[in-house]
Design a protein around this motif. Structure first.
Motif, PDB file in Angstrom:
ATOM      1  N   SER A 134      -8.652   4.588   6.662  1.00  0.00           N
ATOM      2  CA  SER A 134      -9.616   3.826   5.870  1.00  0.00           C
ATOM      3  C   SER A 134      -9.243   2.341   5.819  1.00  0.00           C
ATOM      4  CB  SER A 134      -9.768   4.471   4.498  1.00  0.00           C
ATOM      5  OG  SER A 134      -9.305   3.671   3.494  1.00  0.00           O
ATOM      6  N   THR A 179      -3.647  10.316  -1.334  1.00  0.00           N
ATOM      7  CA  THR A 179      -4.289  11.182  -0.342  1.00  0.00           C
ATOM      8  C   THR A 179      -3.365  11.289   0.854  1.00  0.00           C
ATOM      9  OG1 THR A 179      -6.280  11.486   1.014  1.00  0.00           O
ATOM     10  CG2 THR A 179      -5.566   9.236   0.677  1.00  0.00           C
ATOM     11  N   SER A 209      -5.549   7.406   4.447  1.00  0.00           N
ATOM     12  CA  SER A 209      -5.432   6.056   3.865  1.00  0.00           C
ATOM     13  C   SER A 209      -5.346   5.011   4.970  1.00  0.00           C
ATOM     14  CB  SER A 209      -4.161   5.948   3.009  1.00  0.00           C
ATOM     15  OG  SER A 209      -4.173   6.918   2.027  1.00  0.00           O
ATOM     16  N   CYS A 219       1.251   5.188   0.011  1.00  0.00           N
ATOM     17  CA  CYS A 219       0.505   6.419   0.304  1.00  0.00           C
ATOM     18  C   CYS A 219       1.331   7.652  -0.057  1.00  0.00           C
ATOM     19  CB  CYS A 219       0.177   6.506   1.798  1.00  0.00           C
ATOM     20  SG  CYS A 219      -0.548   5.019   2.487  1.00  0.00           S
ATOM     21  N   LYS A 270      -2.352   4.923  -3.032  1.00  0.00           N
ATOM     22  CA  LYS A 270      -3.349   5.756  -2.332  1.00  0.00           C
ATOM     23  C   LYS A 270      -2.925   7.208  -2.445  1.00  0.00           C
ATOM     24  CE  LYS A 270      -5.440   2.185  -0.207  1.00  0.00           C
ATOM     25  NZ  LYS A 270      -6.768   1.700  -0.638  1.00  0.00           N
ATOM     26  N   VAL A 279       0.875  -1.172   0.000  1.00  0.00           N
ATOM     27  CA  VAL A 279       0.000   0.000   0.000  1.00  0.00           C
ATOM     28  C   VAL A 279       0.913   1.223   0.000  1.00  0.00           C
ATOM     29  CG1 VAL A 279      -1.759   1.294   1.266  1.00  0.00           C
ATOM     30  CG2 VAL A 279      -1.839  -1.216   1.227  1.00  0.00           C
TER      31      VAL A 279
END
Ligand SMILES: C[S@@+](CC[C@H](N)C(=O)[O-])C[C@H]1O[C@@H](n2cnc3c(N)ncnc32)[C@H](O)[C@@H]1O
Length: 236
Positions: A219, A211, A216, A183, A209, A181
């Motif tokens: 969420s 943002t 992130s 970010c 992600k 992931v």
């Protein structure tokens, strides 16, 4: 608070640097020594940079550059800022961080680091970009990749991707089923990162992600990812 250095002082400083660049017996002038402090730049490279940074002579600064309104000097002939820019570009191009190594030792390290060709291309493209000093060095990226392999990690999270050098190194080290992931809040640098994930054939492993990382991560928690990802082994 520090005031901008007067033009005459810049001239003297630049002349001292030019003299030093061609006279191996002279000690480096204080301004250049301060500018290179901590960067591990050895005398031959520093002399070449000093020479490049201060030529042509400062004659083009007449009439004098307007006095900068802000504290930072905007005079393009400022020798220490020119030298620092030349150093920063060279450092970024080579991916050398402030590791306290002199150039021969760093060259040895660079020639022995395992850098995927796509990572090398990304490092070279990133070197000309704003903020390139933020990128991890090839050695640091290799360490991250090695940790992924040693831990057998298959879930990783990166907070702050920039142009993707470290995330690409990690994605390359992850198994086919692995996921990262990634970010990042800055769209422009993320566009570069995504292009290189594609080029390296690892885009399917990277969940980008775009943002603020806190959103992130929140969420991910709210979607129950925390319980599904108890095997997250790397957060960097
Ligand atoms: C030091 S750089 C990362 C360098 C990257 N590891 C590499 O090897 O190229 C930090 C990055 O974090 C991003 N960043 C800073 N704060 C952030 C936040 N709150 N959420 C998402 N990204 C953030 C910045 O835009 C910047 O690109």
């Amino acid at each position: 608070s520090r005031q901008p250095m007067p033009l005459e002082c810049w001239r003297k400083s630049a002349n001292a640097m030019r003299r030093w660049a061609v006279s191996p017996s002279l000690p480096p002038p204080a301004a250049f020594a301060a500018a290179t402090l901590g960067l591990g730049v050895g005398p031959p490279q520093a002399r070449a940079l000093a020479s490049a940074a201060t030529s042509p002579p400062l004659g083009h600064c007449s009439p004098p550059c307007p006095r900068p309104r802000r504290r930072r000097s905007l005079c393009s002939s400022s020798p220490s800022s020119a030298a620092m820019t030349a150093l920063a570009v060279e450092e970024a191009r080579r991916g050398r961080k402030q590791l306290g190594m002199d150039p021969p030792l760093y060259d040895y390290l660079l020639s022995n680091v395992r850098e995927h060709p796509v990572l090398r291309d990304l490092r070279e493209e990133t070197a000309s970009m704003r903020g390139s000093q933020m990128q991890v060095s090839p050695a640091q990226a290799q360490l991250l990749a090695m940790l992924v392999q040693i831990l057998g990690a298959d879930r990783c999270i990166e907070v702050g991707v920039y142009t993707g050098y470290s995330s690409l190194a990690v994605a390359l080290a992850l198994p086919e089923s692995g996921r990262l992931v990634a970010c990042e809040r800055d769209e422009r640098s993320l566009e570069v990162a995504k292009r290189y994930y594609q080029l390296a054939g690892v885009a399917h492993k990277v969940d980008v992600k775009h943002t603020l990382a806190v959103d992130s991560l929140r969420s991910l928690l709210e979607c129950g990812e925390a319980s599904r990802q108890e095997n997250v082994r790397g957060i960097f």
